[in-house]
Design a protein around this motif. Structure first.
Motif: not given
Length: 155
Positions: A26-35, A60-65
């Motif tokens: 996981p990245a330092r911040g959060a890779v988040t889904q936005v709407h 490339w980045a760590w992406v949450p399921f």
């Protein structure tokens, strides 16, 4: 209208792994889904292989399921624009899915498999969330992405 450079200076050049190293985590911040970014995000083709992510580049980045945001995996994302200081990325997959845009093969996939772009899930990420730059998407293929996003309400 999306500005197009006449020629991409270094297409499909793979750059070195960033300071995060090759290990997915996981990245330092959060890779988040936005709407609802469609009305405020600016689509812009501006690749520049300078070590920073730009629209038109696959990174490339760590992406949450989707099912469990506590777990995820390292995967390629196409940077399509910016919203404030954040990058906006769309997920690529080598598996074909209904409703995903066919992008073809690129240097971001070491096996040369065709990739497909998910248009209905947008991720917001910071430069620190990115592990490495994969390559530059050709201007004509980025144009297909822009057309598909505009058909979905993006400006």
């Amino acid at each position: 209208m999306v500005p197009w450079p006449p020629v991409c200076s270094a297409p499909n050049r793979v750059l070195a792994v960033s300071e995060h190293g090759p290990t997915p985590r996981p990245a330092r911040g959060a890779v988040t889904q936005v709407h609802h970014v469609e009305r405020s995000a600016k689509l812009d083709y501006a690749p520049d292989l300078d070590g920073f992510a730009d629209p038109g580049e696959v990174v490339w980045a760590w992406v949450p399921f989707e099912e469990d945001p506590q777990i995820g995996k390292d995967r390629p994302l196409l940077v399509v624009g910016r919203l404030g200081g954040a990058l906006l990325g769309l997920m690529l997959s080598s598996k074909q899915h209904e409703g995903w845009l066919d992008l073809g093969a690129g240097a971001w996939d070491s096996e040369g498999r065709p990739s497909h772009l998910r248009l209905d899930r947008v991720y917001e990420l910071d430069e620190h969330d990115i592990r490495r730059e994969g390559s530059v998407l050709a201007p004509d293929r980025f144009g297909l992405v822009v057309d598909a996003l505009r058909a979905r309400g993006w400006r």
